[in-house]
Design an enzyme around this catalytic site. Sequence first.
Site, PDB file in Angstrom:
ATOM      1  CB  ALA A   1      26.043  63.512 -25.406  1.00  0.00           C
TER       2      ALA A   1
ATOM      3  CE1 TYR B   1      16.449  71.238 -16.513  1.00  0.00           C
ATOM      4  CE2 TYR B   1      16.805  69.342 -15.086  1.00  0.00           C
ATOM      5  CZ  TYR B   1      16.576  69.876 -16.340  1.00  0.00           C
ATOM      6  OH  TYR B   1      16.474  69.034 -17.419  1.00  0.00           O
TER       7      TYR B   1
ATOM      8  CB  VAL C   1       8.089  77.978 -25.213  1.00  0.00           C
ATOM      9  CG1 VAL C   1       8.464  77.064 -26.361  1.00  0.00           C
ATOM     10  CG2 VAL C   1       9.272  78.216 -24.282  1.00  0.00           C
TER      11      VAL C   1
END
Length: 263
Positions: free
Chosen positions: A193, A159, A67
């Site tokens: 998860a 982040y 990407v």
Amino acid sequence: MTAPNTSLRTAVVTGAGSGIGRAIATTLAERGWRVVVTDIDGEGAAQTAAGLTGGGERGHEYLRFDVTDGEAAVALADDVADRLGLDAWINNAGVSAMQRFVDVSPEQYDRSLEINLKAVFFCGQAAARAMIRTGRQGSIVNTASMAAKQGRVPFLADYVASKFGVLGLTQAMAFELAEHRITVNCVCPGFVATPMQSRELDWEAALSESTPEQVRQSWIDATPLGRLQTPEDVARAVAFLVSDDAGFITGEALSVNGGAYMD
């Protein structure tokens, strides 16, 4: 050039070799979409594509795709738009790495923004240009995070910065692309998860002098619906945002986190 088949809608999903991306590809295929599965892990992309149902006469496709390669993003978007018709692009690829704010290196910071934000910008740009050129009134969905709405997240400052950027970028894209009838939204997952989460459990446990089991339970305790989120929870939200039912929704950041963060 042969006009693309318009009877089957086509979506490109990045980071679809595992986790949330694989669930998005699977859910879209189950709902009648043709999916172009992409991931920097070409083998993972192939495995995802092999497990998809439907896809029409031409079937689903997959390829290894980085990407951060802007030229490759343009080539991919144009190729899909011309051969199949580009109806949706899901910017899902992302990375995380846990570290205390004072210890985040320039290399870690650059990697987070390169993949989580810059790639979303230029992949989204490539998709939008291809949709506009071919007259497609499509949808773009960006995967943000619960961390795009609050900085109260331990050990993920870089982040958080990247995902706050995704949320703002989504709104800017939605505003400018509205005249072309292209909707742009993002989803904001919580504690999902996935293999990425498994790594984060270990990282947070080490940084907080706890155990992965204790960290996992703290995440469940922070979620009012009382369980960790599944990739399918996110995938269903993405499927909604690219559906006709969401045709008048744009610029939104849809929280999909079991109530772990409410806004």
